[in-house]
Enzyme design. Structure first.
Site, PDB file in Angstrom:
ATOM      1  N   ARG A 108       0.831  -1.198   0.000  1.00 21.66           N
ATOM      2  CA  ARG A 108       0.000   0.000   0.000  1.00 21.66           C
ATOM      3  C   ARG A 108       0.862   1.244   0.000  1.00 21.66           C
ATOM      4  O   ARG A 108       1.940   1.265   0.603  1.00 21.66           O
ATOM      5  CB  ARG A 108      -0.911   0.005   1.236  1.00 21.66           C
ATOM      6  N   SER A 175       7.078  -5.468   7.034  1.00 22.02           N
ATOM      7  CA  SER A 175       6.718  -6.467   8.051  1.00 22.02           C
ATOM      8  C   SER A 175       7.360  -7.826   7.795  1.00 22.02           C
ATOM      9  O   SER A 175       6.674  -8.834   7.567  1.00 22.02           O
ATOM     10  CB  SER A 175       5.203  -6.586   8.146  1.00 22.02           C
ATOM     11  N   ASP A 228       4.894  -3.178  11.559  1.00 22.69           N
ATOM     12  CA  ASP A 228       3.469  -2.778  11.552  1.00 22.69           C
ATOM     13  C   ASP A 228       2.915  -2.484  12.959  1.00 22.69           C
ATOM     14  O   ASP A 228       2.102  -1.575  13.126  1.00 22.69           O
ATOM     15  CB  ASP A 228       2.589  -3.783  10.795  1.00 22.69           C
TER      16      ASP A 228
HETATM   17 MG    MG Z   1      -1.548  -6.308   8.827  1.00 22.85          MG
END
Ligand code: MG
Ligand code: ADP
Length: 508
Positions: A108, A175, A228
């Site tokens: 994203r 992540s 995250d």
């Molecule tokens: Mg997530």
């Protein structure tokens, strides 16, 4: 009665007896099989028990392991990773910031506009894109050139409709396991989740991104590299300054919190501007002998690609709950024919996803239609009687309740470690009993939570809240607030980039 009549009568009686015996025999056998299914459920309930006394043991074990992980590298299964985030956004951040969130099959890109004051909503635009399969196993250059090309398109589109940022600062949520060396540098330890780009392992992921930005002529500075959970904590703290910890309960599970610098014994002398730092616990790997473990957990772990790893995560997170339920139903099916002949689908690992388990658990139709449909459509088990469907709901309940209560104990463990659980906390790695410190007594404490399992699964969420209140006790629990954060992993990275770039920001 004549002789013939007598013979006929005896014959009829014999046939009746045989039929009756057959019926009774079938009933006895079916009852015995039913009792076996009930026995499997009872055994599961027994093995998954989480009475308050046990939850308290888990709380203590979490706090002690946190201490051990902070004391020395490799001192605990909890890695307690340094994040170099020594201040959290506080609302004074101003300007336009970008974030890139790469953590799975989608990535994203976000653009966040901050007004310099805490407001209930942060203006942001998001674009979500899948990472093409071939780039997940190609070269780091191909992956980052692709990401930067998407980023450039996004920036051009945004800046055409809005004023450009004077300098473009970016927060990078990555992540995967990284050994961070500063706020904006960190070495990739290993790939997970289907990525395998060998030339990148051991390299600085921020440098790879910064080089790709320069190579492609996009003027943007990578200001922060964040996990995250750290992004979630940043957004939580931005929204509410009493936020001290963040927990993610989605496909996997993890937590981070703000720790005093002097408690991070393994990194003595670490320069921090605020006297503390966010620590990424990697709590999915927590382990304690007090965790209620079943034969299903043991088999699931042994057959997983990472045995003896992520033990806490395997009892709690969305990736595994449905699979534990499937294993229990399979055992019931093997022990009795109540689910008909053993269905081949039922033998397939991970076929029962957690959202479907949640839907069965929360089925409130009188004849449990959702359960019947799920068993039929996904597990290939047809015509299941109502009483067996009820058993399936019970199994979901036991598995979800245990997960939620253990996650709750983990949360209170963090609060205990930082002296916010209403008891004495811990000192020198040993638990202090009884006496409550006055600061711990009176301060409002917020824990922010994110992730599909927690947000979407109402029963799980309710069990978790109930257990946190139960452990903390009636008197203290009103001081602890659990809040949902949305999109923290992306927006939070932009906020961290902002708080380290913006001259407006003030230390926590
Ligand atoms: Mg997530
Ligand atoms: P991720 O953890 O992959 O970043 P999310 O935080 O959105 O993504 O969590 C997704 C996970 O949450 C899913 O893999 C699933 O296990 C769980 N989940 C999503 N929706 C539900 C639901 N309705 N009920 C139970 N679990 C759900």
């Amino acid at each position: 009665m004549g002789k013939v009549g007598f013979v006929v009568a005896v014959g009829i009686a014999t046939v009746t007896c045989v039929v009756a015996a057959a019926v009774v025999g079938r009933r006895v056998r079916s009852r015995r099989k039913w009792m076996r299914v009930v026995g499997v459920l009872k055994e599961l309930e027994q093995a998954c028990q989480t009475p308050l006394s046990r939850l308290r043991q888990v709380v203590d074990a979490m706090a002690v392991e946190m201490h051990a992980g902070l004391a020395s590298e490799g001192g605990s299964k909890l890695k307690m990773l340094l994040t170099y985030v020594d201040k959290l956004p506080n609302g004074s951040e101003k300007g336009i910031y970008y974030a890139l969130d790469l953590g799975g099959t989608n990535f994203r890109i976000l653009r966040v506009q901050l007004e310099g004051r805490r407001s209930s909503t942060i203006r942001h635009d998001v674009e979500r894109m899948p990472v093409p399969q071939h780039l997940m196993t190609g070269t780091s250059k191909d992956l980052f050139d692709f990401i930067v090309a998407s980023l450039r398109q996004f920036v051009e589109k945004e800046e055409a409709k809005d004023s450009p940022a004077s300098t473009r600062e970016l927060g990078f949520t990555f992540s995967f396991p990284v050994k961070q060396t500063s706020l904006n540098s960190g070495l990739l330890m290993k790939w997970t989740k289907g990525f395998s780009i060998n030339d990148m392992v051991g390299k600085d992921v921020c440098e790879c991104l910064q080089q790709a930005l320069s190579r492609n002529g996009l003027d943007m500075h990578v200001a922060a590299l964040v996990n995250d959970t750290v992004g979630t904590l940043a957004l939580g703290h931005y929204n509410d300054e009493d936020t001290v910890a963040a927990v993610i309960i989605g496909t996997g599970t993890n937590a981070c919190y703000f720790e005093r610098a002097d408690a991070i014994i393994k990194a003595q002398g670490l320069p921090t501007t605020s006297g503390g730092m966010v620590v990424n616990m990697e709590w999915g790997n927590f382990w304690s002998s007090h965790l209620p473990r079943t034969s299903y957990d043991i088999e699931l772990d042994a057959q997983s690609p990472n045995p003896n790893d992520q033990g806490f995560e395997k009892m709690i997170s969305g990736m595994y709950l449905g699979e534990i339920v499937r294993r229990v139903i399979l055992r019931m099916s093997l022990e009795s024919d109540i689910f008909g002949p053993v269905s081949p689908s039922l033998c397939e690992a991970f076929i029962l996803r957690t959202p479907l388990m949640a839907a069965m658990h929360e089925d409130d139709s009188p004849d449990l239609n959702v359960v019947a449909r799920a068993l039929n459509d996904v597990l290939g088990i047809r015509d299941v009687p109502l009483k067996a469907r009820k058993i399936v709901v019970n199994v979901c309940d036991v598995v979800s309740r245990r997960a939620a209560r253990l996650a709750a104990a983990g949360i209170v463990g963090i609060l205990k470690k930082i002296g916010r659980d209403g008891t004495g906390g811990i000192a020198g790695g040993r638990l202090k009993g009884g006496g409550s410190s006055s600061s711990s007594r009176s301060r409002r404490t917020v824990v922010t939570i994110e992730g599909g399992l927690y947000v979407e699964y109402r029963m799980f969420r309710e069990y978790l809240h109930e257990a946190v209140a139960e452990i903390l006790g009636e008197e203290f629990s009103p001081h602890v607030v659990l809040k949902v954060t949305e999109d923290g992993s992306g927006i939070g990275a932009a906020l961290i980039a902002a708080s380290y770039s913006s001259s407006e920001s003030v230390d926590t």
